[in-house]
Design an enzyme around this catalytic site. Structure first.
Site, PDB file in Angstrom:
ATOM      1  N   ASN A 223       0.647  -0.775   0.037  1.00  0.00           N
ATOM      2  CA  ASN A 223       0.255  -0.218   0.096  1.00  0.00           C
ATOM      3  C   ASN A 223       0.812   1.055   0.128  1.00  0.00           C
ATOM      4  OD1 ASN A 223      -2.406   2.262   0.178  1.00  0.00           O
ATOM      5  ND2 ASN A 223      -3.041   1.312   2.394  1.00  0.00           N
TER       6      ASN A 223
ATOM      7  N   ARG B 160      -2.573  -2.043  -3.935  1.00  0.00           N
ATOM      8  CA  ARG B 160      -3.771  -1.498  -3.666  1.00  0.00           C
ATOM      9  C   ARG B 160      -3.360  -0.075  -4.778  1.00  0.00           C
ATOM     10  NH1 ARG B 160      -4.894   3.002   0.172  1.00  0.00           N
ATOM     11  NH2 ARG B 160      -7.846   3.617  -0.264  1.00  0.00           N
TER      12      ARG B 160
ATOM     13  N   HIS C  40     -12.158   3.232  -1.438  1.00  0.00           N
ATOM     14  CA  HIS C  40     -11.836   2.519   0.504  1.00  0.00           C
ATOM     15  C   HIS C  40     -12.824   0.704  -0.521  1.00  0.00           C
ATOM     16  CE1 HIS C  40     -11.559   5.911   1.894  1.00  0.00           C
ATOM     17  NE2 HIS C  40     -10.590   4.798   2.577  1.00  0.00           N
TER      18      HIS C  40
ATOM     19  N   ARG D   4      -8.599  16.345   3.897  1.00  0.00           N
ATOM     20  CA  ARG D   4      -9.651  16.866   2.835  1.00  0.00           C
ATOM     21  C   ARG D   4     -11.282  16.954   3.062  1.00  0.00           C
ATOM     22  NH1 ARG D   4      -9.177  10.715   1.441  1.00  0.00           N
ATOM     23  NH2 ARG D   4      -6.770  10.532   0.581  1.00  0.00           N
TER      24      ARG D   4
ATOM     25  N   GLU E 207      -7.477  -5.142   4.201  1.00  0.00           N
ATOM     26  CA  GLU E 207      -7.088  -4.960   3.306  1.00  0.00           C
ATOM     27  C   GLU E 207      -5.720  -5.735   2.375  1.00  0.00           C
ATOM     28  OE1 GLU E 207      -8.028  -0.582   2.326  1.00  0.00           O
ATOM     29  OE2 GLU E 207      -6.680  -0.203   3.605  1.00  0.00           O
TER      30      GLU E 207
END
Length: 394
Positions: free
Chosen positions: A8, A90, A179, A240, A379
């Site tokens: 990742n 990812r 996600h 964000r 993940e």
């Protein structure tokens, strides 16, 4: 023994897990931190629980990859690099190019870079990470696992913007979400905990980390999701903004004499919890602060989650369970409590004592009409499985 790496990559870091096959046992994990910056370090945690950290210069992603392979050999995690038979990465946004995880070559690697406007904080770094592994392990398949592919089940009602349709036809302008790799793990796991078929459930997954999104899962697939064309949209996040009126962007460009690129940088990197609190993008720092702006930032973060959970409950005609995952979702009992309290009217009966604990478990009472649960995401496991699936390693 065959082994698969799950990676990742961030702009200045990458996290990794090394799995042994076919048992899917994690035999090493860690991260390269502050890649390209001062005070860089490399960490490796071994299966026996030992943890090794080395402060060292890591000028770029390729140096980080070389350091990873050196550490794996140094600590006898691999005897020969040929044991590594696949590397999964990812990647946040695959646009309309990639509708499934994909083995990467030089041609489609370029497409990941071309999609940088779709995920400016992620795609370029992830592309560099893939390229670094291609250079260091040229004979090992590199597989990109896209967060966006999970959301290809969205109906046009949910993924189209109310702008001229020609922009979707010409440029693929639509809601892509993110996600998805996390939700692919947490939603089926929730169904297992509930003892029901995923297709029979209405779930809302709150992936709350530095990046945060809310996803409705219905009929066993993504039904609606809060992130949009890029990861800026949706709920308030660490840096964000989440949803914002485009006219406000134009107004700020005029009064602050900013370019669009500068404004997008502000919305990506200087907004959210950081911009509201003036303290930190980290919810742990926000929670510990007693300033009014920090309290306000936390309340806004919670409010936006409640807003989306409520909207998706209405869209789906109800909800069976609300799932909390990722850094904040897994470790911030206060955020979970506030969200659960907001939906008592729907039949959520919080178990406040259980909520104070972290780890995989229910945080509502056994008789709660709507369940709430914490599920640590994985993940990397989904990435490893896609590598195995696409390369036929087993």
């Amino acid at each position: 023994m065959k082994k698969v790496l799950a990676i990742n990559s961030g702009s200045s870091s990458f996290k990794y897990k090394l799995f042994s096959l076919p048992a899917e046992k994690v035999i090493a994990k860690g991260m390269a931190d502050r890649v390209g910056l001062a005070n860089a370090s490399f960490e490796i945690k071994l299966a026996d629980g030992t943890d090794h950290v080395e402060k060292t210069d890591i000028p770029d992603q390729e140096a980080a990859v070389s350091l990873l392979l050196k550490f794996l050999k140094e600590f006898n995690v691999v005897e020969d690099l040929n044991e590594i038979v696949g590397v999964g990465h990812r990647v946040v946004n695959g646009g309309e190019y990639f509708k499934d995880s994909t083995i990467i070559n030089k041609e489609n690697l370029q497409k990941i870079y071309e999609l940088q406007d779709y995920a400016p904080l992620h795609n370029p770094a992830e592309g560099r990470g893939i390229e670094a592994f291609m250079n260091v392990l040229p004979n090992v398949p590199q597989v990109a696992v896209f967060d966006t592919t999970y959301h290809y089940s969205l109906d046009p009602v949910h993924y189209l913007y109310s702008i001229p349709y020609k922009y979707y036809e010409k440029y693929g302008v639509r809601r892509y979400g993110a996600h998805g790799t996390s939700i692919r793990y947490t939603a089926p796991h929730a169904a297992k905990m509930l003892g029901k078929d995923l297709k029979d459930l209405k779930l809302i997954v709150c992936h709350l980390g530095s990046g945060a999104s809310i996803t409705a899962v219905k009929d066993g697939k993504s039904y609606d999701t809060s992130m949009g064309f890029s990861p800026i949209a949706g709920v308030t996040m660490a840096t964000r903004s989440g949803d914002i009126d485009p006219s406000l962007i134009q107004h700020l460009m005029h009064v602050e004499h900013k370019s669009m690129d500068e404004m997008i940088h502000i919305l990506n990197s200087e907004s959210g919890l950081l911009g509201l609190s003036g303290i930190s993008p980290d919810m742990r720092d926000i929670r510990e602060s007693d300033t009014e702006r920090a309290k306000l930032a936390r309340n806004i973060f919670i409010n936006r989650i409640v807003r989306y959970v409520g909207a998706y409950t209405a869209e789906m005609g109800g909800v069976d369970a609300i799932i909390f995952t990722a850094g904040i979702g897994e470790h911030d009992a206060g955020v979970r409590k506030a969200v659960m309290d907001a939906f008592k009217f729907l039949g959520v009966e919080p178990d406040y004592e259980a909520n104070e604990e972290n780890g995989e478990h229910f945080i509502t009472k056994p008789g709660s009409k709507v369940k709430a649960m914490v599920i640590p995401t994985n993940e990397e496991l989904m990435i490893e499985r896609d590598v195995v699936r696409l390369t036929n390693i087993n």
